[in-house]
Design a protein around this motif. Structure first.
Motif, short mmCIF file in Angstrom:
data_model
loop_
_atom_site.label_atom_id
_atom_site.label_comp_id
_atom_site.label_asym_id
_atom_site.label_seq_id
_atom_site.Cartn_x
_atom_site.Cartn_y
_atom_site.Cartn_z
N ASN A 7 -12.56 3.80 -1.79
CA ASN A 7 -11.64 4.91 -2.09
C ASN A 7 -12.02 5.62 -3.38
O ASN A 7 -11.22 6.31 -3.98
N GLY A 43 -7.88 1.83 -7.70
CA GLY A 43 -6.53 2.26 -7.38
C GLY A 43 -5.47 1.39 -8.03
O GLY A 43 -4.53 1.87 -8.66
N CYS A 98 -2.12 6.03 2.00
CA CYS A 98 -3.30 5.21 1.69
C CYS A 98 -4.03 4.86 2.98
O CYS A 98 -3.42 4.72 4.03
N TRP A 134 0.82 -1.21 0.00
CA TRP A 134 0.00 0.00 0.00
C TRP A 134 0.85 1.27 0.00
O TRP A 134 1.90 1.34 0.64
N CYS A 135 0.40 2.28 -0.72
CA CYS A 135 1.16 3.53 -0.89
C CYS A 135 1.17 4.35 0.40
O CYS A 135 0.26 4.24 1.23
N CYS A 155 -6.36 -3.12 -4.60
CA CYS A 155 -5.46 -2.77 -3.50
C CYS A 155 -5.98 -3.35 -2.19
O CYS A 155 -5.24 -3.98 -1.43
N ILE A 207 -6.02 2.10 3.40
CA ILE A 207 -6.39 0.68 3.53
C ILE A 207 -5.78 0.07 4.79
O ILE A 207 -6.44 -0.68 5.51
N CYS A 242 -7.34 7.56 -1.40
CA CYS A 242 -6.37 6.99 -2.34
C CYS A 242 -5.65 8.19 -2.93
O CYS A 242 -6.02 8.69 -3.99
N PRO A 243 -4.65 8.70 -2.19
CA PRO A 243 -4.02 9.93 -2.64
C PRO A 243 -3.30 9.76 -3.98
O PRO A 243 -3.24 10.70 -4.77
N ILE A 244 -2.78 8.57 -4.21
CA ILE A 244 -1.93 8.36 -5.38
C ILE A 244 -2.72 8.44 -6.68
O ILE A 244 -2.27 9.03 -7.65
N ASN A 245 -3.90 7.88 -6.66
CA ASN A 245 -4.63 7.86 -7.92
C ASN A 245 -5.86 8.75 -7.94
O ASN A 245 -6.03 9.55 -8.84
S1 SF4 Z 1 -3.28 3.11 -5.35
FE1 SF4 Z 1 -4.58 4.18 -3.90
S2 SF4 Z 1 -5.77 2.60 -2.90
FE2 SF4 Z 1 -4.06 1.60 -3.91
S3 SF4 Z 1 -2.51 1.42 -2.33
FE3 SF4 Z 1 -2.11 3.32 -3.47
S4 SF4 Z 1 -3.17 4.90 -2.35
FE4 SF4 Z 1 -3.97 2.94 -1.64
#
Ligand code: SF4
Lengths: 381, 282
Positions: free
Chosen positions: B134, B138, B33, B29-30, B64, B35, B213-216
């Motif tokens: 989220n 993701g 995140c 996990w990022c 994820c 999760i 889900c900050p990354i996506n």
């Molecule tokens: S992509 Fe989004 S949901 Fe998936 S691990 Fe990264 S932050 Fe979490």
């Protein structure tokens, strides 16, 4: 509690005999979805399973049905489903999960004409290659083809035994005619029915590895709730069951999944020879078409044609060796099947140009009459 | 001596160590995140429930959140996309003593697996479903989901999402779930409590956990992880017992959280035993 094995003599359809075979094999879970011409298997199981302490459930679709079968198997219960072409297509996803996670179970396909909705109430053998390669990726599979209600009774037991021994979904490729025809079926005494169960792990739980091959290449399998803390994934995984997404692990896993079948061919493959000893021409057939072929052999023999039949009881893995051997001495092969040449291609591959191979095929909807095979034999004679 | 050295070098214990596959950490996990927070709340609930560990199993789908099953030190199943619930159904019917948790994401449970979710709820299949929501896919890089807010940007809705999102608790309730709750990852204690209640309760339980889900999702909608948490802090209203039909996620009106449904209904297995097996003794 009702008896699981209804020892006696009956007049039964293939579908009902299949259900009874499953119960005799120890099957106690059925997850299904109605579809012609396989529905009668589900209907029989819906009545019979609760009587013997098992569970039947009709799911919302075949995808879910196949998923429940895998789940129940991991709960330690012998489990199965039955379907026909369109449902078989939907099940392919989770059949793949079953192969990857080495989950014993039985999937019956009572074949009907396709593609798509096709001929729901009429027979075909058009899913034979789908049985072999229908799920994505490279794998080995076991598929059996019954020729009568009596045979599907026994074959369902065999299918469970093979699935438990080799830990994979085993396919029974029946068809509408075998499924719906009634014939005499003898259900033997319990003591005459051999049933096998998946190998159980021994030794320390903390050292247990979920996919560490045993002597025959197959790993022991605990059930959920037995305290092994197994991790089961459809991702490429190592012997411990952990996802490791590397080329090496993929190589190891695919080798393990294929070797457990390819190294045990003698134990798995069953065929039945008929007048092969002096045969100059050989019919290769299976399932309902083997009945056509049998009749054709009898007619042709009376006319002095030296023809024999190799009936495939196991279709996958394919009996390559046997056909290669026959190709050394036989003058012609004829494949008889209700499709336009699926197993035919396999025969051609194994014969490898050593003799002509022709096809008596049909796109589906009806049985092939023996006359068509006899005609072909005469042409070739 | 060697032992002492090893002991000194040993990583500090984590209170959830016994429930984690330590040999599988670090997880995927990022940073930022949510999760992991939902996951650890779930593990805390397993712990506090006092349930016998060997009978607790976790099933995940793909995504994820679907990776959770890979980190929990229980019998755990990482299945196919959308099929965690029917797989879990098979486990439960095969061995009714199992306490089955499905831990997965919104795409897995409500898009590709939506049909399975409503039918398991309708049957009141005894399991606890935890859905980390989220708002997007993701794992595959941030595509539109059945939960993505209208006009939000994703890689497959680059000019904004033209669709209307699902209200997950409403679907679960309408389909027959007998326990329904929604929290955000800020409410760790409440998530834990809800999951614990659900584990100890018979029937189909559904818990939605809103998670960044900050990354996506965040990146494309100019929402950092902190922004999302701030939104959770400022725009949520706890309203236990609120009717699930009135809790669409709308930050303007306030995001309603709480335990919405808690009913006693016979489970599928109870009914199957009563109706389908009752003649056995005659
Ligand atoms: S992509 Fe989004 S949901 Fe998936 S691990 Fe990264 S932050 Fe979490």
């Amino acid at each position: 509690m009702e008896k699981a094995i209804l020892t006696g003599k009956y007049y039964m359809t293939g579908d009902v005999a299949c259900a009874e075979g499953a119960l005799a094999a120890g099957c106690r879970f059925f997850g299904g979805y109605p579809i012609t011409p396989a529905t009668e298997i589900a209907e029989r199981m819906a009545v019979r399973l609760p009587e013997v302490g098992g569970t039947f459930i009709q799911m919302e679709d075949e995808i879910a049905a196949m998923a429940t079968v895998l789940g129940a198997s991991w709960a330690g219960v012998k489990s199965m489903t039955a379907t026909s072409g369109p449902g078989f297509s939907l099940m392919m996803e989770n059949i793949g999960l079953g192969i990857c996670t080495e989950t014993p179970c039985v999937v019956v396909n009572v074949q009907r004409g396709g593609p798509s909705t096709g001929l729901p109430t009429q027979s075909a053998q058009g899913d034979m290659m789908q049985a072999r390669w229908g799920s994505h990726g490279h794998y080995e599979i076991i598929a059996l083809a019954p020729s009568s209600p009596q045979e599907i009774f026994y074959q369902t037991i065999t299918a469970f035994n093979l699935s438990e021994t080799y830990r994979l979904p085993v396919l029974i490729m029946s068809d509408e005619i075998i499924g719906h025809m009634s014939e005499r079926v003898v259900i033997p005494d319990k003591k005459d029915i051999k049933t096998l169960c998946r190998p159980k792990p021994k030794g320390r739980k903390d050292r247990f590895k979920l996919y560490e091959p045993g002597p025959n290449g197959v790993a022991a399998m605990p059930a959920a709730g037995e305290g092994y803390n197994v991790h089961v994934t459809g991702l490429t995984h190592d012997e411990k069951g952990y996802p490791i997404l590397t080329v090496e692990t993929q190589m190891e896993m695919i080798t393990r999944l294929t070797a457990k079948i390819s190294k045990n061919l003698n134990d798995i493959i069953q065929t039945e020879p008929y007048f092969l000893d002096d045969a100059e021409m050989v019919l290769i057939s299976y399932g309902v078409s083997a009945r056509t072929s049998l009749a054709a052999v009898d007619i042709a023999r009376k006319q002095g044609i030296k023809v024999g039949l190799l009936r495939l009881i196991t279709v996958w893995p394919f009996p390559e060796e046997q056909i290669c051997e026959l190709a050394e001495r036989v003058k012609r092969f004829i494949t008889v099947e209700i499709n336009m040449g699926q197993i035919h291609r396999e025969v051609q591959r194994c014969v490898g140009g050593k003799a002509p191979v022709s096809l008596v095929g049909h796109p589906g909807g009806t049985i092939i009459p023996p006359d068509r095979v006899v005609e072909k034999l005469k042409e070739a004679f | 001596m060697a032992d002492k050295l090893r002991a000194a070098k040993k990583q500090p214990d984590h209170p959830l160590d016994d429930l984690l596959r330590r040999d599988r950490i670090p997880h995927i996990w990022c940073p930022g995140c949510g999760i992991g927070t939902a996951f650890s709340s779930c593990l805390n609930a397993i712990k506090s429930s006092g349930l016998e560990r060997k009978n607790v199993v976790m099933v995940s789908g793909i995504g994820c959140s679907g990776r959770a099953a890979g980190y929990v030190n229980l019998d755990s199943f990482h299945t196919t996309h959308g099929r965690a619930i029917p797989f879990a159904t098979g486990l439960k019917l095969g061995n009714p003593d199992l306490n089955v948790i499905v831990f997965s994401g919104d795409g897995d449970l409500f898009a590709i697996g939506g049909n399975h979710l409503i039918h398991a709820a309708r049957r009141n299949m005894d399991m606890t479903v935890i859905c980390v929501n989220n708002l997007n896919y993701g794992m595959t890089g941030g595509q539109v989901a059945a939960t993505t807010p209208n006009m939000a940007k994703t890689t497959t809705t680059p000019r904004g999402n033209p669709e209307t999102p699902f209200n997950l608790p409403h679907i679960a309730y309408a389909a027959g779930a007998t326990f329904v709750a929604r929290w955000t990852i800020l409410n760790t204690r409440e998530i834990t409590k809800s999951i614990e209640e659900a584990l100890l309760k018979k029937g189909f339980s559904f818990i939605e956990v809103l998670s960044p889900c900050p990354i996506n999702y965040g990146r494309r909608n100019k929402e950092s992880s902190q922004d999302t948490l701030k939104l959770y802090q400022e725009k949520t209203i706890i309203k236990n017992g609120a009717h699930p039909s009135e809790i669409d996620i709308d930050p303007e009106k306030g995001i309603i959280l709480g335990k919405f449904v808690d009913l006693q209904q016979p489970t599928y297995i109870e009914k199957y035993d009563k109706i389908c097996r009752s003649l056995m003794n005659h």
